[in-house]
Write an enzyme that holds these catalytic residues in place. Sequence first.
Site, PDB file in Angstrom:
ATOM      1  N   LYS A   1      60.877  33.131  33.364  1.00  0.00           N
ATOM      2  CA  LYS A   1      59.868  32.594  32.462  1.00  0.00           C
ATOM      3  C   LYS A   1      59.547  31.132  32.805  1.00  0.00           C
ATOM      4  O   LYS A   1      59.071  30.858  33.883  1.00  0.00           O
ATOM      5  CB  LYS A   1      60.354  32.761  31.023  1.00  0.00           C
ATOM      6  CG  LYS A   1      60.883  34.167  30.700  1.00  0.00           C
ATOM      7  CD  LYS A   1      59.896  35.277  31.000  1.00  0.00           C
ATOM      8  CE  LYS A   1      60.284  36.627  30.433  1.00  0.00           C
ATOM      9  NZ  LYS A   1      61.512  37.233  30.982  1.00  0.00           N
TER      10      LYS A   1
ATOM     11  N   TYR B   1      64.632  39.352  21.604  1.00  0.00           N
ATOM     12  CA  TYR B   1      63.941  40.131  22.619  1.00  0.00           C
ATOM     13  C   TYR B   1      64.400  41.584  22.578  1.00  0.00           C
ATOM     14  O   TYR B   1      65.600  41.869  22.493  1.00  0.00           O
ATOM     15  CB  TYR B   1      64.206  39.510  23.990  1.00  0.00           C
ATOM     16  CG  TYR B   1      63.778  40.361  25.156  1.00  0.00           C
ATOM     17  CD1 TYR B   1      62.491  40.878  25.239  1.00  0.00           C
ATOM     18  CD2 TYR B   1      64.655  40.656  26.180  1.00  0.00           C
ATOM     19  CE1 TYR B   1      62.100  41.658  26.309  1.00  0.00           C
ATOM     20  CE2 TYR B   1      64.280  41.425  27.265  1.00  0.00           C
ATOM     21  CZ  TYR B   1      62.999  41.934  27.313  1.00  0.00           C
ATOM     22  OH  TYR B   1      62.612  42.712  28.367  1.00  0.00           O
TER      23      TYR B   1
ATOM     24  N   ASP C   1      70.344  31.847  23.903  1.00  0.00           N
ATOM     25  CA  ASP C   1      69.275  32.131  24.848  1.00  0.00           C
ATOM     26  C   ASP C   1      68.202  31.059  24.647  1.00  0.00           C
ATOM     27  O   ASP C   1      67.533  31.021  23.619  1.00  0.00           O
ATOM     28  CB  ASP C   1      68.707  33.528  24.591  1.00  0.00           C
ATOM     29  CG  ASP C   1      67.641  33.933  25.599  1.00  0.00           C
ATOM     30  OD1 ASP C   1      67.029  33.037  26.214  1.00  0.00           O
ATOM     31  OD2 ASP C   1      67.394  35.148  25.748  1.00  0.00           O
TER      32      ASP C   1
ATOM     33  N   ARG D   1      77.496  37.314  48.906  1.00  0.00           N
ATOM     34  CA  ARG D   1      77.513  37.674  47.487  1.00  0.00           C
ATOM     35  C   ARG D   1      78.353  36.690  46.692  1.00  0.00           C
ATOM     36  O   ARG D   1      78.045  36.351  45.552  1.00  0.00           O
ATOM     37  CB  ARG D   1      78.077  39.092  47.294  1.00  0.00           C
ATOM     38  CG  ARG D   1      78.021  39.582  45.836  1.00  0.00           C
ATOM     39  CD  ARG D   1      78.809  40.870  45.626  1.00  0.00           C
ATOM     40  NE  ARG D   1      80.244  40.651  45.720  1.00  0.00           N
ATOM     41  CZ  ARG D   1      81.032  41.162  46.644  1.00  0.00           C
ATOM     42  NH1 ARG D   1      80.548  41.949  47.586  1.00  0.00           N
ATOM     43  NH2 ARG D   1      82.336  40.903  46.648  1.00  0.00           N
TER      44      ARG D   1
END
Length: 380
Positions: free
Chosen positions: A196, A99, A171, A47
């Site tokens: 994306k 978004y 973003d 992790r």
Amino acid sequence: MPGFSTTAIHAGQEPEARTGAVVVPISQATTYAQHTLGEHVKYDYGRTINPTREAWETNIAALEHGTFGFAFASGMSTIAAALSLVKPGDHVIAGSDMYGGTYRYFSKILEGTGIEFSFVHMDHIHSIEHAIKPNTRLIYAETPTNPMMNLTDLDALGKLATKRGIMTIVDNTFMSPYLQNPLDLGIDIVLHSATKYIGGHSDVIGGTLVTSSSEIAEKIKFYQNAYGAVPSPFDCWLLLRSVKTLSLRMRAHCENAQIVAERLHSDPRVKQVYYPGLPSHPRYKLALEQMKGFGGIVSVELGSLENARKFTGALKYFTLGESLGAVESLVCHPLTMTHASVPEDRRKELGITAGLIRLSVGIEDIGDLLEDIENGLEAI
């Protein structure tokens, strides 16, 4: 400095030392052998650090012209990591047009923790400056915005924020690091939904964050390890594979989207086309200045829900579905899909109507996409 494609193929991806493999191996190990008590080694727990993820983080940092890269399990977990930098009592200025999932996280979750938000139109720097308060700690922008394709002047934003001592986040999902590099324009943090354009094949979910600030990086690294929303080694490997062709794909997306946008713009059955590559776009000049291309997203106003239903129902190659930025073309109805969680009054203010659709123009043969568009128009 190497060019974009060279960096995408080589940064963080030296041949593997033991075998000479030119492709970064998928390191699945969750734990690593320690030499002796109290002796720190680089790799200890999956992790915290993973060789495959480390290669991907090095790569995306180089592509965004940053120093520190971080990988997360999704775009939204990346946004959560970025917003961990503010605390209750802080004020955040965010774009009113963004978004729907980001707006939902800000308004439904973070506001409940005591973080204050002002949602403003970011197409003019004066609107942002007017919203600044004594407790403003962060300005968060999308550019182009989802789905209205509005632009923020990143150079002006970076200068304003630096002058006022305010952190900035952009973003950059719609552009990818191939078409726009906010850090070069004075922005502190750039993030992506790697699902994306970076992933580009509708087969991996992920997010990335890049900064050149060691202070910010230290905090993000602590959050990444403590919260644990990290991608799997296989997901990192898929993103490393995908980014090698990002420049080729983005050029094809831009070329096809420009042609589709111009075709729709010329048709009287279409009420409005939102695409920064059209001279009719109000920030067309800014797009030429801060972007290397106009991207693959075209939003279209068809006038009514019935027209949107008929248009999307007649399409063959544009698949009706969530998401964007993949090699295949997609069509989305923001009102009922990506922005369903946005209040009705805010949607009306932004222009997210029942007749608005968002096209993610893929890299198929342009003749086939134009035929699809014509079939959709004929249906209305």
